[in-house]
Design an enzyme around this catalytic site. Structure first.
Site, PDB file in Angstrom:
ATOM      1  N   CYS A 404       0.855  -1.191   0.000  1.00  0.00           N
ATOM      2  CA  CYS A 404       0.000   0.000   0.000  1.00  0.00           C
ATOM      3  C   CYS A 404       0.887   1.234   0.000  1.00  0.00           C
ATOM      4  CB  CYS A 404      -0.889   0.035   1.241  1.00  0.00           C
ATOM      5  SG  CYS A 404      -2.275  -1.096   1.219  1.00  0.00           S
ATOM      6  N   GLU A 438       2.361  -3.697  -5.840  1.00  0.00           N
ATOM      7  CA  GLU A 438       1.309  -4.700  -5.872  1.00  0.00           C
ATOM      8  C   GLU A 438       0.107  -4.160  -6.643  1.00  0.00           C
ATOM      9  OE1 GLU A 438      -1.111  -6.428  -2.272  1.00  0.00           O
ATOM     10  OE2 GLU A 438       0.887  -7.289  -2.261  1.00  0.00           O
TER      11      GLU A 438
END
Length: 548
Positions: A404, A438
């Site tokens: 994140c 990601e």
């Protein structure tokens, strides 16, 4: 002119109708919106609306006078299938259903893969939409022309022998990655076929060690050509390019469990130090705190409190003036702290709760043990104030260096986002790895990464100079190793910038004068940079540490 709501019609959840809002130019517009919730307060009703095809952070409560009741669409009721003995039965056939069924069958037949061919797995609908909306129309991602199109040499600038640079191709997987990434559709938008022009497969490359012209500056106009080797159309390169972004990452949200509660913002306002933040999305703070007009957070330990008096009492006891963990970077007023999700679990959980207010595409895990958190702060006389952060898995099987990433709204559009990204790649350089964020990226995250990759790669290409009168040599692998950016991201960025073309049997990269000047202007505005000399970081081998 404002259109008043008709009080005789009962607007319920699921209804769709135009709703008045102000656009970026502060002009009135009536986009179609869906009613997610209805609540009554003394004297009137309020409606929580989601604007169709708009980001969820624009969802809001509106008054009845902003609804256009003349175009109200009621939610469609799904017909239930009759059952027999508790088992699902079949509904009576109808001409309309038969036509729809035949259309569905025809569509499946047209899109079904032919036997013997391997096709990439299709993306999720949500991901494809989020990516497509972020690609700027001004910079289309190119398709690679075939040899029939390569014959039109007038499209490209004339080739000169002066100041020409060389790309040495020493690995076949570079060719395969370039071709497969282009042909499987994961790195570019589909381009419409032009009538009367057939595409041909590029010829196979003869040898894997041949030297190919890479970089050429034309004196006038200022332009450069980069030649890349053609390769076989292969779907199984040695590095295994994923046919679609991985949707099962450590923090990827499973949208199948969305309900009406998580689709609505539940916190009105957050006070964090000297800033008041308006959350964009739902975050699972305790239920009793969601009814408060303001949620108070300690800006150093991120503990949430229900009133200003509670916060003031907490500050007399809280000894933190910086995030817990080790300070591994400091230059000027900017510092980075490394926080272990296992050693500082409470802080990590509070950080995730705050971040979830501004990240919609990631789910929240209270199990923070497998993660490291890198918090960027700005220092003044009162302490180290959080600016943003990124998290990463201690052990990533797919070379993810970011799980994140978030810059808090008061610090956005000031260069801190790129600084966080640059720092994540600086850690990858120290670890001796290439990394990638990601997937899926949020809309703002995708823009930031595209911009960072573009500037970083163009910086390397423009710094290439002749060496002792000979043309310098570089490969895709070299760019990846210098920057720690994964090869797939390097190639997709070159395609995003519309640099890759197919010319006279070779892939070429063309740096136009506009791209060069645009890059120079962007770099002049980029004042915040990571200084590797100020980084004090020793990577750990988490595989030997049991439960971390």
């Amino acid at each position: 002119m404002t259109k008043m709501a008709d009080s005789s019609v009962d607007v319920v959840e699921g209804c769709r109708l135009p709703v008045l809002r102000k656009n970026q130019e502060n002009e009135d517009e009536w986009p179609l919106a869906e009613i997610l919730s209805v609540k009554e307060i003394p004297g009137r009703k309020l409606y929580y609306v989601h604007y169709i095809d708009f980001n969820k952070r624009l969802d809001e409560w509106v008054t009845p006078d902003r609804l256009d009741m003349k175009k109200l669409q009621f939610p469609k009721k799904e017909a239930k299938t009759p059952t027999k003995n508790g088992l699902p039965g079949s509904r009576p056939s109808s001409p309309e259903r038969e036509v729809r069924k035949s259309l569905d069958l025809n569509l499946q037949t047209a899109t079904a893969p032919s036997r013997g061919k391997t096709l990439p797995t299709p993306k999720r609908k949500a991901e494809s939409v989020s990516l497509a909306t972020q690609v700027s129309p001004a910079t289309p991602v190119p398709s690679l022309p075939g040899s029939a199109e390569a014959s039109q040499a007038s499209v490209y600038p004339a080739v000169r022998d002066t100041n020409t640079f060389i790309l040495k191709s020493n690995a076949r997987d570079d060719h395969e990655q370039l071709t497969s990434l282009t042909t499987n559709g994961t790195a570019r938008r589909p381009m419409p076929n032009q009538p009367g022009r057939k595409r041909k497969q590029p010829p196979n490359c003869g040898g894997t060690d041949e030297i190919i012209k890479v970089f050429q500056y034309n004196n006038s106009p200022r332009c450069a050509n980069v030649y890349l080797p053609p390769g076989e159309d292969s779907q199984d390169s040695s590095d295994g390019i994923p046919s679609a972004p991985r949707m099962t990452g450590s923090l990827v949200s499973d949208r199948s469990h969305d309900d009406i509660v998580t689709r609505m913002k539940n916190i009105d306002c957050i006070e964090l130090g000297r800033h008041r933040l308006k959350p964009w999305y739902f975050s699972p703070y305790p239920q009793e705190l969601t009814t408060l007009p303001i949620l108070y957070l300690c800006e150093f330990c991120l503990k949430y409190l229900k009133s200003l008096k509670c916060l003031q009492r907490h500050l007399t006891k809280c000894n933190l003036r910086h995030p817990p963990g080790n300070e591994i970077y400091r230059k000027g007023t900017i510092s980075f702290f490394e926080i272990d999700g296992r050693k500082n679990k409470t802080y990590s959980q509070n950080l995730c709760l705050l971040a979830k207010c501004f990240l919609d595409h990631k789910t929240l895990y209270y199990d923070t043990d497998p993660f490291l958190f890198y918090v960027m702060t700005e220092y003044d006389s009162k302490g180290f104030h959080i600016v943003g952060y990124f998290s990463k898995e201690k052990e990533s099987t797919e070379d993810y260096n970011v799980a994140c990433i978030l810059t808090l709204p008061p610090y956005q559009r000031r260069g801190y986002g790129k600084l966080l990204i640059e720092f994540s790649y600086e850690l990858s350089k120290v670890e001796g790895k290439t990394g990638t964020p990601e997937k899926p990226l949020s809309d703002l995250g995708l823009l930031s990464y595209r911009s960072y990759w573009s500037q970083t790669i163009l910086e390397i290409l423009m710094d290439l100079k002749p060496d002792n009168g000979e043309r310098p040599q570089i490969t895709i692998n070299d760019i990846s190793e210098i920057t720690s950016v994964k090869k797939e991201d390097v190639i997709s960025t070159l395609q995003y910038l519309n640099l890759i073309n197919y010319y006279k049997g070779q892939y070429i990269l063309t740096l136009s004068e506009d791209i060069v000047e645009g890059h120079e202007r962007a770099m002049q505005k980029r004042h915040l940079r990571i200084d590797s000399k100020c980084l004090h970081f020793t990577p750990k081998d988490w595989s030997k540490r049991g439960k971390w």
